[in-house]
Design a protein around this motif. Sequence first.
Motif, mmCIF file in Angstrom:
data_model
loop_
_atom_site.group_PDB
_atom_site.id
_atom_site.type_symbol
_atom_site.label_atom_id
_atom_site.label_comp_id
_atom_site.label_asym_id
_atom_site.label_seq_id
_atom_site.Cartn_x
_atom_site.Cartn_y
_atom_site.Cartn_z
ATOM 1 N N ASP A 163 -13.422 -8.733 -44.737
ATOM 2 C CA ASP A 163 -12.609 -9.065 -43.565
ATOM 3 C C ASP A 163 -11.888 -10.393 -43.767
ATOM 4 O O ASP A 163 -10.755 -10.567 -43.327
ATOM 5 C CB ASP A 163 -13.498 -9.160 -42.319
ATOM 6 C CG ASP A 163 -14.232 -7.872 -42.031
ATOM 7 O OD1 ASP A 163 -13.561 -6.835 -41.906
ATOM 8 O OD2 ASP A 163 -15.479 -7.896 -41.967
ATOM 9 N N VAL A 164 -12.582 -11.339 -44.412
ATOM 10 C CA VAL A 164 -12.034 -12.675 -44.676
ATOM 11 C C VAL A 164 -12.178 -12.964 -46.163
ATOM 12 O O VAL A 164 -13.262 -12.790 -46.722
ATOM 13 C CB VAL A 164 -12.776 -13.760 -43.857
ATOM 14 C CG1 VAL A 164 -12.207 -15.145 -44.165
ATOM 15 C CG2 VAL A 164 -12.677 -13.457 -42.362
ATOM 16 N N ILE B 265 -7.830 -11.330 -43.483
ATOM 17 C CA ILE B 265 -7.376 -12.714 -43.342
ATOM 18 C C ILE B 265 -7.637 -13.442 -44.654
ATOM 19 O O ILE B 265 -8.768 -13.466 -45.157
ATOM 20 C CB ILE B 265 -8.129 -13.440 -42.205
ATOM 21 C CG1 ILE B 265 -7.961 -12.683 -40.889
ATOM 22 C CG2 ILE B 265 -7.628 -14.877 -42.069
ATOM 23 C CD1 ILE B 265 -8.845 -13.214 -39.775
ATOM 24 N N LYS C 117 -1.718 -12.284 -42.169
ATOM 25 C CA LYS C 117 -2.709 -13.220 -41.642
ATOM 26 C C LYS C 117 -3.199 -14.163 -42.744
ATOM 27 O O LYS C 117 -4.007 -13.769 -43.586
ATOM 28 C CB LYS C 117 -3.881 -12.467 -41.016
ATOM 29 C CG LYS C 117 -3.494 -11.628 -39.810
ATOM 30 C CD LYS C 117 -4.695 -10.912 -39.234
ATOM 31 C CE LYS C 117 -4.312 -10.067 -38.028
ATOM 32 N NZ LYS C 117 -5.493 -9.389 -37.432
ATOM 33 N N VAL D 229 -2.159 -14.824 -36.937
ATOM 34 C CA VAL D 229 -3.598 -15.062 -36.756
ATOM 35 C C VAL D 229 -3.872 -15.330 -35.281
ATOM 36 O O VAL D 229 -3.252 -16.202 -34.664
ATOM 37 C CB VAL D 229 -4.071 -16.259 -37.606
ATOM 38 C CG1 VAL D 229 -5.559 -16.534 -37.359
ATOM 39 C CG2 VAL D 229 -3.810 -16.003 -39.082
ATOM 40 N N GLU E 183 -9.545 -15.239 -34.062
ATOM 41 C CA GLU E 183 -9.698 -15.278 -35.518
ATOM 42 C C GLU E 183 -9.676 -16.712 -36.035
ATOM 43 O O GLU E 183 -10.441 -17.072 -36.931
ATOM 44 C CB GLU E 183 -8.579 -14.458 -36.173
ATOM 45 C CG GLU E 183 -8.736 -12.958 -35.955
ATOM 46 C CD GLU E 183 -7.503 -12.170 -36.369
ATOM 47 O OE1 GLU E 183 -7.650 -10.986 -36.699
ATOM 48 O OE2 GLU E 183 -6.381 -12.740 -36.326
#
Length: 268
Positions: free
Chosen positions: A63-64, A90, A111, A136, A140
């Motif tokens: 996800d990140v 992201i 993002k 973003v 977040e």
Amino acid sequence: MKVLVIGAGNMGLTYAEGMASSPILNRRKLMVYDVSPDKIISLKEMEIFDVHEKLEDALPTADVIFLAVKPFHSDELFERMKPMMNDEQIAVSLMAGVTIETIQEGLGIKKVIRTMPNLPAQVGKGVTSFTESKEVSRVELLMIRNLLDTTGESIHVENQNYIDASTGISGSGPAYVFYFMNSMLEAAKKMGFSDNDSRVLVSKTFEGAVELFNRNDLSPTLWMDRVASKGGTTRAALDSMDDNNVKELIKEAAYAAFNRAVELGEGE
């Protein structure tokens, strides 16, 4: 939330360890990817990460994604990553001089959060400036800030100009402190102190001065006035620095780092 750190060098590993030891990930192991076989072995021995040797095994599920590689490796890395990225991921960049726009284009996503960390993050005393692309969300951004804060403190800045400026102050700043410390160490040794006594004298002086500064709102100028008396030893030292234009030279050094960060962002 699944977090992936790409690059387990000094800064990447620092953030990986900080995030892995925090409750933010809800006991889910943080993923780490690196290309070095020796680094892979040492990471696995730590037993706190989900270590990956193949990018395709980790990147699509993240996800990140923290980008913690040298800036000159970014183009090659982005080319490999782009086919595996999706719009909801992201990217958080720890790379100096690489702009949000460059990352967006290179990865094909919107993002992106750009940061400027510094070395004291290794001991939980870091300060990280960060700013984000407009895609973003506030939620977040708060989530990423909490991750950044696992290594110290973070400062949200309005735009990327402040990221470059942070490079000149906090990013490169520890080196300026070490430069000053080294000069004092050399002076102490020249005066006859042993290596160990010189280290204690200098390190504890810096540590104590910073603690005094942090405990109240007095400016550095007022603290200098408290230490220095007219015609005394400290005033002689400060007068010598003023006569040699040390203050302006330090400012010029900070601007040199700032200007170089801008040049890196422009691809020079």
